[in-house]
Structure formats: C-alpha cells, structure tokens
Design a protein around this motif. Structure first.
Motif, mmCIF file in Angstrom:
data_model
loop_
_atom_site.group_PDB
_atom_site.id
_atom_site.type_symbol
_atom_site.label_atom_id
_atom_site.label_comp_id
_atom_site.label_asym_id
_atom_site.label_seq_id
_atom_site.Cartn_x
_atom_site.Cartn_y
_atom_site.Cartn_z
ATOM 1 N N GLN A 188 -1.951 -44.358 -33.893
ATOM 2 C CA GLN A 188 -2.509 -43.436 -32.914
ATOM 3 C C GLN A 188 -2.675 -44.228 -31.627
ATOM 4 N N THR A 208 0.199 -39.505 -31.067
ATOM 5 C CA THR A 208 0.628 -40.064 -32.340
ATOM 6 C C THR A 208 1.983 -40.743 -32.178
ATOM 7 N N SER A 213 -5.323 -38.859 -26.974
ATOM 8 C CA SER A 213 -4.538 -39.782 -27.771
ATOM 9 C C SER A 213 -3.198 -39.141 -28.110
#
Length: 66
Positions: free
Chosen positions: A17, A3, A1
C-alpha cells in the motif's frame, strides 16, 4: 493511498500500500479495457509493481529564482 499490484489487474496479488505523498518513478504506462496502469519503482524500498494511473499525481516541477 494507492495499492501496488504485481500485475496490471485489481485481482492480482497486492505487493504494498502506497501512502499519500510517496515518491515513485514511473517506468511505463499500459492502456487497455478502459483502464490505465503505470508500472512504478520505489527506489527507497527496492520494490516495483503496477498502480492505477488515476491514483498518481505528477510532482510539480521545482521553480528556480533567477
């Protein structure tokens, strides 16, 4: 992932996210202080912000058979 930030700094407010495989549209890239940031848009969620460019992968071009 990865940010998604509202500014091009990890100290900035977090917007979201991004999950691995999320498709984003890169608008522009900023270079400075040894960091590279890309401003992206997520059309399906109608949000945008900055993400560290090192966390992005380019989508491979689709190949067509002739």
């Amino acid at each position: 992932s990865a940010t998604l930030y509202s500014t091009n700094a990890t100290a900035g407010p977090v917007i979201s996210q991004l999950r691995q495989g999320a498709v984003v549209e890169a608008e522009f890239t900023l270079y400075g202080a040894g960091q590279v940031w890309t401003f992206v848009m997520l059309a399906d969620q109608k949000i945008s912000g900055f993400v560290r460019s090192e966390n992005l992968r380019k989508k491979e071009a689709e190949q067509t058979t002739r």
